[in-house]
Design an enzyme around this catalytic site. Structure first.
Site, mmCIF file in Angstrom:
data_model
loop_
_atom_site.group_PDB
_atom_site.id
_atom_site.type_symbol
_atom_site.label_atom_id
_atom_site.label_comp_id
_atom_site.label_asym_id
_atom_site.label_seq_id
_atom_site.Cartn_x
_atom_site.Cartn_y
_atom_site.Cartn_z
ATOM 1 C CG ASP A 116 -2.094 0.948 1.109
ATOM 2 O OD1 ASP A 116 -3.108 0.660 0.446
ATOM 3 O OD2 ASP A 116 -1.964 2.032 1.709
ATOM 4 C CG ASP A 243 -5.831 -5.245 -3.720
ATOM 5 O OD1 ASP A 243 -6.824 -4.493 -3.681
ATOM 6 O OD2 ASP A 243 -4.687 -4.868 -3.422
ATOM 7 C CG HIS A 272 -5.348 -3.570 -0.267
ATOM 8 N ND1 HIS A 272 -4.609 -3.133 -1.352
ATOM 9 C CD2 HIS A 272 -5.124 -2.659 0.728
ATOM 10 C CE1 HIS A 272 -3.979 -2.008 -1.034
ATOM 11 N NE2 HIS A 272 -4.270 -1.707 0.214
#
Length: 292
Positions: A116, A243, A272
């Protein structure tokens, strides 16, 4: 005068599978928290939005059996101090705080594990201080700018904007958990953020994503992407298969971009937050990568 929220220590008592000793460094009057486990060449684990070092709890024991694992909380997250002004948080500030941590701990021969927002932050460290970094492990993330990551991500940004100080990180992570999530884990992700003012860092991150060409972070992120075209150090690209923001084809594009990357690998039945869904599996694969 800068107002800062410091989450009370009792919020972190008895979190599931998270008995690691907290460590702190001072940076210009702000306290940044990190975990430091094991011995050997360091593995630096960088989290994203809206998580904190708790995200890596399933991976740390395995990695620490053969490496020194360092997992910080960015300012505004986890046990680190939290300036209450959303505008205080910038991409440059997050990057600078991680660089200072690395320099103060004198981490070298680093394996960077990023996911991320850890992607842009950690990969900037790699391309700007390549002498410190031996390997990359890239989990669900992307580096680029000038356009939204996906329609799903735009909906996420609207959810965060609408929620404001009522935003619930734990709920978001629970709804993203492909393999399910217990109530105590959801509460642990919420633990650092007991009040609206404590959530400024979580509210800031979506606004730092450069969704249009004129966004101030577009040029820096594109520069990182361009630098990765000549990155020849060993790189493992490992994405969860479920994701909705960063689909497996994103993993393939990153693998093709980086000369030192192995072919992208996909973790089945993981989303994710691949560290949450498949932390032990991801750690085992990273250990194989380190040994190779």
């Amino acid at each position: 005068m800068r107002e800062v929220f410091r989450t009370p220590d009792e919020r972190f008592a008895d979190l599931p599978d998270f008995s690691f000793e907290p460590r702190y460094l001072d940076q210009d009057g702000l306290r940044i928290h990190y975990l430091d486990q094991g011995a050997g060449d360091p593995v630096l684990c960088l989290h994203g939005e809206p998580t904190w070092s708790f995200l890596y709890r399933k991976m740390i024991p395995g990695l620490a059996s053969a490496a020194r694992v360092v997992a910080p909380d960015y300012f505004g997250f986890g046990r680190s101090d939290k300036p209450t002004d959303v505008g205080w948080y910038t991409f440059d500030r997050h990057c600078a705080s991680v660089v200072r941590l690395v320099e103060e701990l004198d981490l070298r021969r680093l394996t960077l594990v990023v996911q991320d927002w850890g992607g842009p932050i950690g990969l900037r460290l790699a391309v700007e201080q390549p002498e410190r970094v031996a390997r990359l492990v890239i989990l669900n993330t992307e580096v680029g700018g000038g356009r939204p990551p996906s329609a799903t991500w735009l909906r996420f940004r609207e959810v965060v904007r609408a929620a404001g100080g009522e935003f619930q990180p734990g709920r978001l992570i629970r709804t993203s958990a492909v393999r399910g999530q217990t109530a105590d884990v959801t509460a642990a992700y919420d633990a650092p953020f007991p009040t609206p003012e404590s959530k400024a860092g979580t509210l800031a991150f979506p606004e730092l994503v450069p969704t249009e060409p004129e966004h101030p972070n577009t040029a820096p992120l594109l520069a990182i992407r361009e630098a990765l075209r000549s990155w020849e150090q060993p790189t493992l690209v490992l994405f969860g298969d479920s994701d909705p923001i960063f689909r497996p084809e994103v993993a393939d594009s990153i693998s093709r971009l980086i000369p030192g990357a192995l072919p992208a690998e996909i973790v089945p039945n993981a989303g994710h937050f691949v560290q949450e869904d498949a932390g032990e599996e991801v750690a085992a694969r990273i250990m194989e990568f380190l040994r190779s």
